[in-house]
Scaffold this motif. Structure first.
Motif, PDB file in Angstrom:
ATOM      1  N   ARG A 298       5.689 -30.061  50.674  1.00  0.00           N
ATOM      2  CA  ARG A 298       6.456 -29.285  51.659  1.00  0.00           C
ATOM      3  C   ARG A 298       6.282 -29.861  53.060  1.00  0.00           C
ATOM      4  O   ARG A 298       7.236 -29.979  53.820  1.00  0.00           O
ATOM      5  N   ASN A 299       5.049 -30.192  53.406  1.00  0.00           N
ATOM      6  CA  ASN A 299       4.782 -30.753  54.726  1.00  0.00           C
ATOM      7  C   ASN A 299       5.450 -32.116  54.890  1.00  0.00           C
ATOM      8  O   ASN A 299       5.988 -32.424  55.957  1.00  0.00           O
TER       9      ASN A 299
ATOM     10  N   ALA B 277       9.183 -31.647  55.419  1.00  0.00           N
ATOM     11  CA  ALA B 277       9.450 -31.208  56.788  1.00  0.00           C
ATOM     12  C   ALA B 277       9.331 -32.379  57.766  1.00  0.00           C
ATOM     13  O   ALA B 277      10.147 -32.510  58.686  1.00  0.00           O
TER      14      ALA B 277
ATOM     15  N   ARG C 270      12.339 -33.801  60.110  1.00  0.00           N
ATOM     16  CA  ARG C 270      12.194 -33.905  61.568  1.00  0.00           C
ATOM     17  C   ARG C 270      12.475 -35.323  62.046  1.00  0.00           C
ATOM     18  O   ARG C 270      13.070 -35.519  63.108  1.00  0.00           O
TER      19      ARG C 270
END
Length: 62
Positions: free
Chosen positions: A51-52, A55, A59
């Motif tokens: 998930r990180n 993200a 970004r």
């Protein structure tokens, strides 16, 4: 091929981001994209790693 490498490649393909290169860098992997580089662990310690990473990739491409 290590499982984590396959997982990183699948994530990039699922998100439609072109992964140019993946190079080991002292316990981490450098994921090279057209817009830049993201470093991620070669041995993630928690379940939120993907998930990180997703993200971070979003970004980078935003």
């Amino acid at each position: 091929m290590k499982r984590i490498i396959r997982d990183y490649q699948k994530l990039c393909a699922a998100e439609s981001f072109d992964l140019l290169d993946m190079a080991p860098r002292g316990g981490h992997y450098a994921l090279q994209f057209e817009r830049g580089t993201i470093f991620c662990p070669s041995t993630p310690s928690d379940r939120r790693n993907m998930r990180n990473l997703r993200a971070s990739i979003r970004r980078l491409h935003a």
